[in-house]
Structures are given as structure tokens and as C-alpha cells.
Write a protein that holds these residues in place. Structure first.
Motif, PDB file in Angstrom:
ATOM      1  N   ALA A  23       0.908  -5.163  10.769  1.00  0.00           N
ATOM      2  CA  ALA A  23       0.003  -4.524   9.816  1.00  0.00           C
ATOM      3  C   ALA A  23       0.015  -3.006   9.985  1.00  0.00           C
ATOM      4  N   LEU A  24       0.037  -2.532  11.215  1.00  0.00           N
ATOM      5  CA  LEU A  24       0.070  -1.087  11.450  1.00  0.00           C
ATOM      6  C   LEU A  24       1.384  -0.463  10.981  1.00  0.00           C
ATOM      7  N   MET A  25       2.492  -1.139  11.243  1.00  0.00           N
ATOM      8  CA  MET A  25       3.772  -0.611  10.781  1.00  0.00           C
ATOM      9  C   MET A  25       3.837  -0.600   9.262  1.00  0.00           C
ATOM     10  N   GLY A  26       3.392  -1.690   8.638  1.00  0.00           N
ATOM     11  CA  GLY A  26       3.401  -1.753   7.186  1.00  0.00           C
ATOM     12  C   GLY A  26       2.472  -0.738   6.553  1.00  0.00           C
ATOM     13  N   THR A  27       1.332  -0.511   7.169  1.00  0.00           N
ATOM     14  CA  THR A  27       0.390   0.471   6.635  1.00  0.00           C
ATOM     15  C   THR A  27       0.966   1.872   6.719  1.00  0.00           C
ATOM     16  N   SER A  28       1.611   2.186   7.832  1.00  0.00           N
ATOM     17  CA  SER A  28       2.190   3.530   7.950  1.00  0.00           C
ATOM     18  C   SER A  28       3.338   3.727   6.965  1.00  0.00           C
ATOM     19  N   VAL A  29       4.163   2.711   6.778  1.00  0.00           N
ATOM     20  CA  VAL A  29       5.238   2.812   5.785  1.00  0.00           C
ATOM     21  C   VAL A  29       4.645   2.925   4.388  1.00  0.00           C
ATOM     22  N   GLY A  30       3.610   2.140   4.109  1.00  0.00           N
ATOM     23  CA  GLY A  30       2.960   2.187   2.797  1.00  0.00           C
ATOM     24  C   GLY A  30       2.339   3.535   2.502  1.00  0.00           C
ATOM     25  N   LEU A  31       1.753   4.170   3.499  1.00  0.00           N
ATOM     26  CA  LEU A  31       1.189   5.500   3.290  1.00  0.00           C
ATOM     27  C   LEU A  31       2.275   6.507   2.919  1.00  0.00           C
ATOM     28  N   CYS A  32       3.385   6.433   3.616  1.00  0.00           N
ATOM     29  CA  CYS A  32       4.491   7.358   3.316  1.00  0.00           C
ATOM     30  C   CYS A  32       5.061   7.100   1.931  1.00  0.00           C
ATOM     31  N   VAL A  33       5.267   5.840   1.593  1.00  0.00           N
ATOM     32  CA  VAL A  33       5.817   5.503   0.277  1.00  0.00           C
ATOM     33  C   VAL A  33       4.820   5.883  -0.819  1.00  0.00           C
ATOM     34  N   GLY A  34       3.545   5.630  -0.596  1.00  0.00           N
ATOM     35  CA  GLY A  34       2.533   6.007  -1.576  1.00  0.00           C
ATOM     36  C   GLY A  34       2.456   7.505  -1.772  1.00  0.00           C
ATOM     37  N   PHE A  35       2.639   8.256  -0.686  1.00  0.00           N
ATOM     38  CA  PHE A  35       2.646   9.708  -0.808  1.00  0.00           C
ATOM     39  C   PHE A  35       3.843  10.184  -1.623  1.00  0.00           C
ATOM     40  N   LEU A  36       5.016   9.609  -1.352  1.00  0.00           N
ATOM     41  CA  LEU A  36       6.217  10.026  -2.069  1.00  0.00           C
ATOM     42  C   LEU A  36       6.150   9.661  -3.552  1.00  0.00           C
ATOM     43  N   PHE A  37       5.901   8.394  -3.842  1.00  0.00           N
ATOM     44  CA  PHE A  37       5.896   7.963  -5.235  1.00  0.00           C
ATOM     45  C   PHE A  37       4.669   8.470  -5.995  1.00  0.00           C
ATOM     46  N   GLY A  38       3.528   8.495  -5.322  1.00  0.00           N
ATOM     47  CA  GLY A  38       2.331   9.035  -5.961  1.00  0.00           C
ATOM     48  C   GLY A  38       2.457  10.521  -6.230  1.00  0.00           C
ATOM     49  N   GLY A  39       3.038  11.250  -5.279  1.00  0.00           N
ATOM     50  CA  GLY A  39       3.264  12.679  -5.492  1.00  0.00           C
ATOM     51  C   GLY A  39       4.236  12.938  -6.623  1.00  0.00           C
ATOM     52  N   TRP A  40       5.293  12.146  -6.675  1.00  0.00           N
ATOM     53  CA  TRP A  40       6.263  12.295  -7.770  1.00  0.00           C
ATOM     54  C   TRP A  40       5.616  11.983  -9.114  1.00  0.00           C
ATOM     55  N   ASN A  41       4.806  10.948  -9.141  1.00  0.00           N
ATOM     56  CA  ASN A  41       4.111  10.574 -10.376  1.00  0.00           C
ATOM     57  C   ASN A  41       3.155  11.683 -10.814  1.00  0.00           C
ATOM     58  N   LEU A  42       2.463  12.276  -9.870  1.00  0.00           N
ATOM     59  CA  LEU A  42       1.532  13.348 -10.213  1.00  0.00           C
ATOM     60  C   LEU A  42       2.263  14.605 -10.676  1.00  0.00           C
ATOM     61  N   LEU A  43       3.401  14.891 -10.069  1.00  0.00           N
ATOM     62  CA  LEU A  43       4.161  16.068 -10.483  1.00  0.00           C
ATOM     63  C   LEU A  43       4.774  15.894 -11.873  1.00  0.00           C
ATOM     64  N   THR A  44       5.201  14.684 -12.186  1.00  0.00           N
ATOM     65  CA  THR A  44       5.853  14.475 -13.483  1.00  0.00           C
ATOM     66  C   THR A  44       4.861  14.209 -14.601  1.00  0.00           C
ATOM     67  N   ASN A  45       3.770  13.477 -14.339  1.00  0.00           N
ATOM     68  CA  ASN A  45       2.846  13.058 -15.394  1.00  0.00           C
ATOM     69  C   ASN A  45       1.503  13.776 -15.367  1.00  0.00           C
ATOM     70  N   GLY A  46       1.202  14.480 -14.311  1.00  0.00           N
ATOM     71  CA  GLY A  46      -0.096  15.148 -14.210  1.00  0.00           C
ATOM     72  C   GLY A  46      -1.132  14.236 -13.576  1.00  0.00           C
ATOM     73  N   PRO A  47      -2.217  14.820 -13.086  1.00  0.00           N
ATOM     74  CA  PRO A  47      -3.219  14.040 -12.359  1.00  0.00           C
ATOM     75  C   PRO A  47      -4.110  13.173 -13.238  1.00  0.00           C
ATOM     76  N   GLY A  48      -4.275  13.503 -14.480  1.00  0.00           N
ATOM     77  CA  GLY A  48      -5.161  12.722 -15.339  1.00  0.00           C
ATOM     78  C   GLY A  48      -6.616  13.061 -15.085  1.00  0.00           C
ATOM     79  N   PRO A  49      -7.523  12.190 -15.535  1.00  0.00           N
ATOM     80  CA  PRO A  49      -8.960  12.502 -15.429  1.00  0.00           C
ATOM     81  C   PRO A  49      -9.515  12.408 -14.008  1.00  0.00           C
ATOM     82  N   ASN A  50      -8.824  11.716 -13.101  1.00  0.00           N
ATOM     83  CA  ASN A  50      -9.345  11.545 -11.736  1.00  0.00           C
ATOM     84  C   ASN A  50      -9.090  12.743 -10.839  1.00  0.00           C
ATOM     85  N   GLY A  51      -8.185  13.603 -11.175  1.00  0.00           N
ATOM     86  CA  GLY A  51      -7.866  14.737 -10.323  1.00  0.00           C
ATOM     87  C   GLY A  51      -6.699  14.415  -9.406  1.00  0.00           C
ATOM     88  N   PHE A  52      -6.195  15.465  -8.778  1.00  0.00           N
ATOM     89  CA  PHE A  52      -4.978  15.344  -7.972  1.00  0.00           C
ATOM     90  C   PHE A  52      -5.193  14.492  -6.716  1.00  0.00           C
TER      91      PHE A  52
END
Length: 102
Positions: A23-52
Motif C-alpha cells: 500500500a505504501l509503495m502504491g501510494t507513493s507511485v500514485g502520488l507521483c503519477v497523479g502529480f505528473l498527469f494532473g499537472g499536465w492536465n492543468l497546464l493543457t486544459n486550465g484549472p477550472g472552477p476549483n483552482g490549481f
């Protein structure tokens, strides 16, 4: 200070310990993947109404929860008991060749 040596020798981690480690290994990998893909999504599409930060945090937490859940299950599934020497010999021996009957 190191732990004192055990009288019974080294012990294998329990199934629950392996689940926590997965669970700890998966959570750490998930945080990194979420940062990468979420950051890319925010850079390409904008933050929307929720903010960055809120959008990035939702992406990271969602990925971390999913990866952690499945890695913990996978690590428990992969848990196998240690083989005795007799079981090991049976597992790695050559197959017995039987002569054909006439």
C-alpha cells in the motif's frame, strides 16, 4: 542502536506487513503519477472552477488511493509460504521419464 539478535533467527514479514508495504509503495507511485498527469492536465486544459491546487490535489489523491489499493491486494496475492528443503527439491527436480509399455 541496532535491535538485539533474535533467538529464533530472522523472521519473514507477516501478510499484513506485506500488505502495508504494498500500500505504501502504491501510494507513493500514485502520488507521483497523479502529480505528473494532473499537472499536465492543468497546464493543457486550465484549472477550472476549483483552482490549481485543489484540482492537482484531487488528481494526486485519486491516483494514490487507486494505486495503493491495488498494490496492497497484489502484494497479498503474491505472498507465498516459504518452501521446506523437501518441497524445494521436488519443485526443481528433473521430470521422471517413464518407458513406454509394449
Amino acid at each position: 542502536m541496532p535491535a538485539p539478535p533474535s533467538a529464533y533467527g530472522a523472521q519473514q514479514p507477516s501478510t499484513f506487513d506485506k500488505m502495508k508495504m504494498g500500500a505504501l509503495m502504491g501510494t507513493s507511485v500514485g502520488l507521483c503519477v497523479g502529480f505528473l498527469f494532473g499537472g499536465w492536465n492543468l497546464l493543457t486544459n486550465g484549472p477550472g472552477p476549483n483552482g490549481f491546487l485543489r484540482s492537482l490535489g484531487k488528481s494526486m489523491v485519486g491516483s494514490a488511493a487507486t494505486f495503493g489499493f491495488f498494490m496492497s491486494i497484489g502484494s497479498v496475492i503474491r505472498t507465498q509460504p516459504a518452501l521446506t528443503s523437501k518441497e524445494w527439491e521436488q519443485a526443481v527436480r528433473y521430470p521422471v521419464i517413464v518407458a513406454e509399455r509394449k
